[in-house]
Design a protein around this motif. Sequence first.
Motif: not given
Length: 733
Positions: A318, A320, A339, A341
């Motif tokens: 991940s 982000t 948020n 990503g």
Amino acid sequence: MKRNPLKIIYCIVLLVFTNSYAHAQADSSKSETYENLSLKDLLQVKIVSVSKTAESVFDAPLSASVLTRAEIIKSGCTSIMEALRLVPGMIVREQSNGNYDIHLRGMDNVPPNAPFDVVSNTTTLIMIDDRPVYSYLRGGTFWETLPVDLNDVEKIEVIRGPAAALYGPNAVNGVINIITRQLQKDGLYLVANVQQGSNLTFINNISAGYRFSKKLSVIASGNYQSRDRVQNSYFEFNRNEWLDTPSFFINFTGDTVRNIAERYPDPSLAMDKYAGNIFVHYAPANKMKFDLSTGIQHSMVQKVSTENEITPFSTAVSGTHYADFRAAVNAFSAQFSWNSGKQTTDNDAGRKYNFSIASGTMEYKFTKNNFSLTPGIGYTSAVYDDREYSDLIKKNSLLNARGQITTKTASLRSEYKMLGEKLRLVAGFAINKFNHPDTGYLSYEFAPTYRISKNQIIRVVFSRSPRSPNIFDTYATKTIAYYPTGIRNYARVALEGNENTKLLTADMLELGYRANISRAINLDVELFHINAKNYATPVSSRSYTQVNGTDTITVQPVRSTNIPLTLQQFGATVSVAWTTKKIYVKPFITIQHTTAKNYAPFLNTPDATSPNASQNNIYSGMGNSATLESTPAIFGGASLNYTLTQKLNINLYAYYYSAQTYYHVSNVVFNDGTRGIDHINAKLILNASVSYEAAKGLRFFCSGKNILNDNSREYFKTDAVPFMLLGGIHYEL
């Protein structure tokens, strides 16, 4: 395992920087740390997550706990996830070094014999400063992607039981709200923490800030964790055995999977993550404040994160970033967050996607005498898109689609105090309108409390909470082809989205009692009954055939479908706190019984959604009703802190769960009575930590994890959990 040289340099610089400040002038700018509080003071620690108004834990109308920064530091816990073992009602099981499966009160592995994606904890809402941290792909939380770490935490507030009327859908079993630190004194603020331990475990945090005045303060923080697994082997479903450094895997359908180096680039890796945050607090006038936080994170872990039909572990990656803005002006409050990503749930080209989540809430509190009324509105948009990667790799990706989940919320909370404020009535309602399914869901909460005496309070709670829809179940358009052995004709499994699945909903009745029995002893008792319905899982419908040239193709549609399964849980949680001048002891235990009704475990038949389709029930002789074996009947723990001297502190904490049995979807696939079933033994985990303050603000510590060395695994076919030894330095200016 190869280490990034820049990260190693970062750790060295951090250590040198910490030591260079060891004897600096300690003009303390640190916030309240709840050090050396009496039991009476601990009961008056403020909690805001229960009613969105600061109040003492003792007066809170719901079952709730506050885990303070001081408790976490003294325990020697190495992460937010591990620290939750100190909270009553939590089930916390380690999958690999630093990666945990976390549930509130249980009801986990539901429905049994389902893929990992379906049974992960999708019913507990995790928040950071009231900002929801939730994955709408399949639901739940990628804990390793939280940008904050222990250095950033002031306290952790936990609400047990449905709380969607306060915080929107997905608070089905409760809320975990991570509250970050704010500066309380003018001047420089500095906190650094460096520790290292077994299995190449490195945990590093640094926070630096400055409070210019009561109006303005800024904190910047960074954290880095690197952890190795305790083994390099993987359990394979098909061959039903552990494989050391395999060169290939065999999946459910018998196909050979050879891209091992791509999917598992580092078999020794458990966790590698780093993140940075900036927190700005501005209060230009009385009853007016603004908070802005932003940050980035990158993580790679090996844990149980998705169903890959090969082995429990996946490599999840991940990257982000987020921004969060909060405003409070007199009786008006608002919060807006974003948020986004890129993530991959399994390090394979077909499992990558982009996402973007934006949300906002606004509330206004009307108050007159002993009555308050707070209306509010909210909106959330979650967009997930993997078409870019589908086109790039020229094959089916995870979704093959752009999916969007929108939630519109209207809420109303009220509170009224009467009988000389002995009786307090708290009520909340919320309507959540989703785009799929195109309908509204009601959440409610009614919680009267009555103060019997100055030191005793009883409470009753009625509440209902739904879970929001998820992207995969709504939008998936993926086709999987496989060839039966020795047959020219081949079959295709077509995963289809279902926009009309009813949403999982939980109803709870709870009775509670709190008492400050003496100056040294406090008691908290919770009795709860929870009903949950509208569970959904991938179900095969009747197949059909297509002719493609000389081949006959059998197409088997599989879509998320509601099943008649309902869950009923009865339970009790009891916690006791006892304190003297030097000793603080807190034991707690939860006893529960969960019954699954109307469940057909073998869902690979067209009539699996019928209540009568349980003739092959894995619970032999029990018909359509059986005990849910995956949630331990007993779980809990105890912490003991002994302040030997002003400089020397000793902490012990234990965590226990009884035996349980996990049923994985491979039990359905192979149906041989052995594969896909894992019996997890009862386990007592004992940890110890000793710390010594060598100079003002400078502390050395050593911690032992699992000192009884019970290395049995805690989750389905995952890593052993051995004894670990860690040591480090903590400095706070």
